[in-house]
Design an enzyme around this catalytic site. Structure first.
Site, PDB file in Angstrom:
ATOM      1  N   ARG A  71       0.846  -1.184   0.000  1.00  0.00           N
ATOM      2  CA  ARG A  71       0.000   0.000   0.000  1.00  0.00           C
ATOM      3  C   ARG A  71       0.887   1.241   0.000  1.00  0.00           C
ATOM      4  O   ARG A  71       1.614   1.502   0.952  1.00  0.00           O
ATOM      5  CB  ARG A  71      -0.920   0.015   1.225  1.00  0.00           C
ATOM      6  CG  ARG A  71      -1.876   1.184   1.157  1.00  0.00           C
ATOM      7  CD  ARG A  71      -2.633   1.451   2.424  1.00  0.00           C
ATOM      8  NE  ARG A  71      -3.196   2.792   2.322  1.00  0.00           N
ATOM      9  CZ  ARG A  71      -3.591   3.528   3.340  1.00  0.00           C
ATOM     10  NH1 ARG A  71      -3.491   3.064   4.569  1.00  0.00           N
ATOM     11  NH2 ARG A  71      -4.071   4.726   3.155  1.00  0.00           N
ATOM     12  N   HIS A  78      -3.062  11.017   0.537  1.00  0.00           N
ATOM     13  CA  HIS A  78      -2.640  10.690   1.896  1.00  0.00           C
ATOM     14  C   HIS A  78      -2.047  11.951   2.527  1.00  0.00           C
ATOM     15  O   HIS A  78      -0.845  12.017   2.827  1.00  0.00           O
ATOM     16  CB  HIS A  78      -1.628   9.540   1.889  1.00  0.00           C
ATOM     17  CG  HIS A  78      -1.445   8.878   3.211  1.00  0.00           C
ATOM     18  ND1 HIS A  78      -1.545   7.511   3.382  1.00  0.00           N
ATOM     19  CD2 HIS A  78      -1.170   9.373   4.439  1.00  0.00           C
ATOM     20  CE1 HIS A  78      -1.326   7.203   4.651  1.00  0.00           C
ATOM     21  NE2 HIS A  78      -1.084   8.336   5.315  1.00  0.00           N
ATOM     22  N   GLU A 124      -7.808   8.322   5.866  1.00  0.00           N
ATOM     23  CA  GLU A 124      -8.118   8.880   7.177  1.00  0.00           C
ATOM     24  C   GLU A 124      -8.752  10.272   7.100  1.00  0.00           C
ATOM     25  O   GLU A 124      -8.160  11.273   7.519  1.00  0.00           O
ATOM     26  CB  GLU A 124      -6.872   8.900   8.062  1.00  0.00           C
ATOM     27  CG  GLU A 124      -6.345   7.507   8.357  1.00  0.00           C
ATOM     28  CD  GLU A 124      -5.240   7.488   9.408  1.00  0.00           C
ATOM     29  OE1 GLU A 124      -4.752   8.571   9.785  1.00  0.00           O
ATOM     30  OE2 GLU A 124      -4.867   6.397   9.851  1.00  0.00           O
ATOM     31  N   ASN A 178      -8.185   1.760   9.368  1.00  0.00           N
ATOM     32  CA  ASN A 178      -6.903   2.016  10.022  1.00  0.00           C
ATOM     33  C   ASN A 178      -7.170   2.072  11.519  1.00  0.00           C
ATOM     34  O   ASN A 178      -7.954   2.906  11.976  1.00  0.00           O
ATOM     35  CB  ASN A 178      -6.308   3.355   9.575  1.00  0.00           C
ATOM     36  CG  ASN A 178      -5.906   3.362   8.111  1.00  0.00           C
ATOM     37  OD1 ASN A 178      -6.039   2.367   7.404  1.00  0.00           O
ATOM     38  ND2 ASN A 178      -5.427   4.495   7.649  1.00  0.00           N
ATOM     39  N   TYR A 214      -5.365   1.592  15.630  1.00  0.00           N
ATOM     40  CA  TYR A 214      -4.190   1.421  16.466  1.00  0.00           C
ATOM     41  C   TYR A 214      -4.518   1.217  17.942  1.00  0.00           C
ATOM     42  O   TYR A 214      -3.822   0.471  18.628  1.00  0.00           O
ATOM     43  CB  TYR A 214      -3.272   2.648  16.340  1.00  0.00           C
ATOM     44  CG  TYR A 214      -2.647   2.806  14.971  1.00  0.00           C
ATOM     45  CD1 TYR A 214      -1.378   2.303  14.705  1.00  0.00           C
ATOM     46  CD2 TYR A 214      -3.329   3.451  13.945  1.00  0.00           C
ATOM     47  CE1 TYR A 214      -0.794   2.445  13.446  1.00  0.00           C
ATOM     48  CE2 TYR A 214      -2.765   3.597  12.685  1.00  0.00           C
ATOM     49  CZ  TYR A 214      -1.501   3.088  12.438  1.00  0.00           C
ATOM     50  OH  TYR A 214      -0.947   3.219  11.186  1.00  0.00           O
ATOM     51  N   GLU A 254      -4.201  -0.154   7.819  1.00  0.00           N
ATOM     52  CA  GLU A 254      -3.079   0.235   8.681  1.00  0.00           C
ATOM     53  C   GLU A 254      -3.290  -0.342  10.070  1.00  0.00           C
ATOM     54  O   GLU A 254      -4.402  -0.334  10.593  1.00  0.00           O
ATOM     55  CB  GLU A 254      -2.949   1.759   8.834  1.00  0.00           C
ATOM     56  CG  GLU A 254      -2.343   2.494   7.670  1.00  0.00           C
ATOM     57  CD  GLU A 254      -2.172   3.980   7.971  1.00  0.00           C
ATOM     58  OE1 GLU A 254      -1.991   4.344   9.167  1.00  0.00           O
ATOM     59  OE2 GLU A 254      -2.246   4.783   7.037  1.00  0.00           O
TER      60      GLU A 254
END
Length: 499
Positions: free
Chosen positions: A95, A140, A185, A328, A330, A397
């Site tokens: 990616r 991005h 995002e 994405n 985390y 991600e």
């Protein structure tokens, strides 16, 4: 009640034990990067200035270690080294993102930079030689500064500018790219770039610019999806999606119904802000967002809400505009109760949510905002299945930050525990997760953290002009995972003192 809260937190922090360690047939593994974070070559061979170039040069004090993306990891010159690293890992896909200002220096299609075309064709050809599929993000975060000077994503004309840019990329590279992401995002772009100074262009139009941004951005995404669908899909035989990021919000006390409701509200404000218009049957912004912001706006004396629902045309135009749900993720935060977060500006997205949150859960990382809470990942994936009609999902991600150690046991444990959650939701909950992209290949320019936070499985020595890449232990872990399609059990990957 205290015991219930403690039990809930322990359950949330606990790393689940997978009943299976093998990923299903067809599951794909990749690695993710972004152009501005790795390419460097910020002003050579025709590339123009982007918003991150402007921010890091004009306000270097905002970057934790004073670094910038001028050279970054120099992937513009060393892309073959990165492709070789990808081949060593054995990944199915890579990616990457395209630099808008390297391809169209004015931001518009009146001038095409031949070096930008040469560079990306060379990179795509190198990937093809190694049988690595490109998954390409059109945007991005690195908006050409010339377009920001016109208002950026707060300007409705960006719909046309983004469509024209995408049209050129589909036409120029579409024979080599079968998988596209429109925007990475959108929350970070709109909230942190137009509602705060956390990210470029650092407008800090809190509670206003962030919602102008989302209105334009979602329409631009939809127009690019329809362009691809109607003009390019049949002859190029590809797919296109959006990648939405989310901190997952959990009630600190799962037996407290008010906290449960507030956690749902926070998730709608964070993830639903951009997912609800695309992935639900009714479309449009989440009702709780519209209602909360209307109420706050009225209390502020405004005659119109700061966020207005799309009209019927745009509700229909935006609905269904993604082949997959790109996620994405985390970390997880806890909702502790109603009220106004003490850090909230007025007006602001944070104040509009009406919830007070804390990140004090799980083990820490090198990033203040990133705590290790694997179970939250599983809960997010289950929630997406139930909220968005069981969409096919790609994890675009997921990763862990440290300070750059080569024996990065913390990263390996994080990856192992979060991948375990993916296995659990696939086999136990039938969540349709199809692939996983690790963030990231090489230690890169991590936006306002600079190089002070390291996410790569390859260490990069930025003090050396040739930016040497050195594989960390996590690179060997990921290589073993991809080769066997199974969570590695080799004890060399696990620090026994930490287990």
């Amino acid at each position: 009640m205290v015991w219930l809260a403690i039990i809930g937190l322990l359950t949330l922090c606990h790393s689940g034990i997978a009943h299976r360690t093998k990923f299903p047939d067809g599951f794909t593994f990749g690695v993710a990067t972004a152009a501005h974070q790795i390419e460097g070559a910020w002003n050579i061979s025709g590339k123009s200035e982007n918003v991150w170039d402007r921010l890091t040069h004009s306000r270097p004090e905002l970057i934790a270690d004073g670094t910038n993306g001028d050279v970054a990891t120099d992937s513009y010159h060393r892309y073959q080294e990165d492709v070789d690293a990808l081949a060593y890992l054995g990944v199915d896909f890579y990616r990457l993102s395209l630099s808008w200002s390297r391809i169209l220096p004015s931001g518009r299609n009146n001038y095409i930079n031949p070096d930008g075309i040469r560079y990306y064709n060379a990179l795509l050809d190198a990937l093809a030689e190694k049988n690595i599929e490109p998954l390409v993000t059109l945007f991005h975060w690195d908006l050409p500064q010339s377009l920001q000077d016109l208002g950026g994503w707060a300007n409705p004309k960006m719909i046309d500018f983004f469509r024209d840019y995408a049209d050129f990329c589909f036409r120029e590279f579409g024979d080599k790219i079968k998988s596209w992401i429109t925007i990475n995002e959108p929350y970070e772009i709109c909230e942190d770039g137009y509602g705060d100074e956390k990210k470029a262009p650092a407008i800090d139009s809190h509670g206003v610019g962030n919602y102008l941004c989302s209105d334009t951005l979602l329409k631009a995404h939809a127009e690019v999806f329809h362009l691809y669908n109607e003009t390019y899909r049949e002859k190029q035989n590809g797919t296109i999606m959006i990648s939405i990021n989310s901190i997952w919000y959990e009630p600190s006390d799962p037996e407290n119904t008010e906290q449960v409701t507030l956690a749902e509200t926070a998730n709608q404000f964070k993830f639903g802000w951009f997912a609800h218009p695309i992935f639900t049957e009714q479309g449009g912004y989440p009702a709780v967002m519209v209602e909360n912001i209307a109420r706050e706006s009225m209390q502020e004396g405004l005659t119109k809400p700061r966020l207005q629902q799309f009209d019927d045309y745009w509700i229909q135009r935006i609905k269904g505009t993604s082949d997959f749900l790109g996620i994405n993720h985390y970390t997880t935060f806890l909702v502790t109760g109603p009220g106004v977060d003490p850090t909230a500006k007025s007006p602001s997205w944070l104040k509009d949510t009406g919830a007070v949150t804390t990140m004090e859960v799980g083990e820490d990382s090198a990033s203040e905002w990133l705590r290790v809470v694997p179970a939250g990942f599983g809960n997010l994936l289950r929630w997406c299945k139930s909220s968005y009609n069981d969409p096919p999902i790609y994890i675009t991600e997921n990763g862990f930050s440290d300070r750059g150690t080569l024996e990065d046991y913390g990263r390996i444990k994080y990856l192992n525990d979060y991948l375990t959650e993916i296995l659990n939701v696939i086999y136990e909950d039938n969540v349709r997760v199809l692939g996983y992209a690790l963030w990231t290949l090489v230690d890169n320019f991590e936006w306002r953290a600079g190089f002070s936070e390291r996410f790569g499985v390859y260490y990069v020595d930025i003090t050396q002009p040739d930016r040497p890449r050195t594989p960390k232990l996590s690179a060997e872990y990921y290589r073993a995972l991809v080769a066997t399609r199974e969570l590695p059990q080799d004890e060399r990957f696990f620090d026994q003192a930490r287990l």
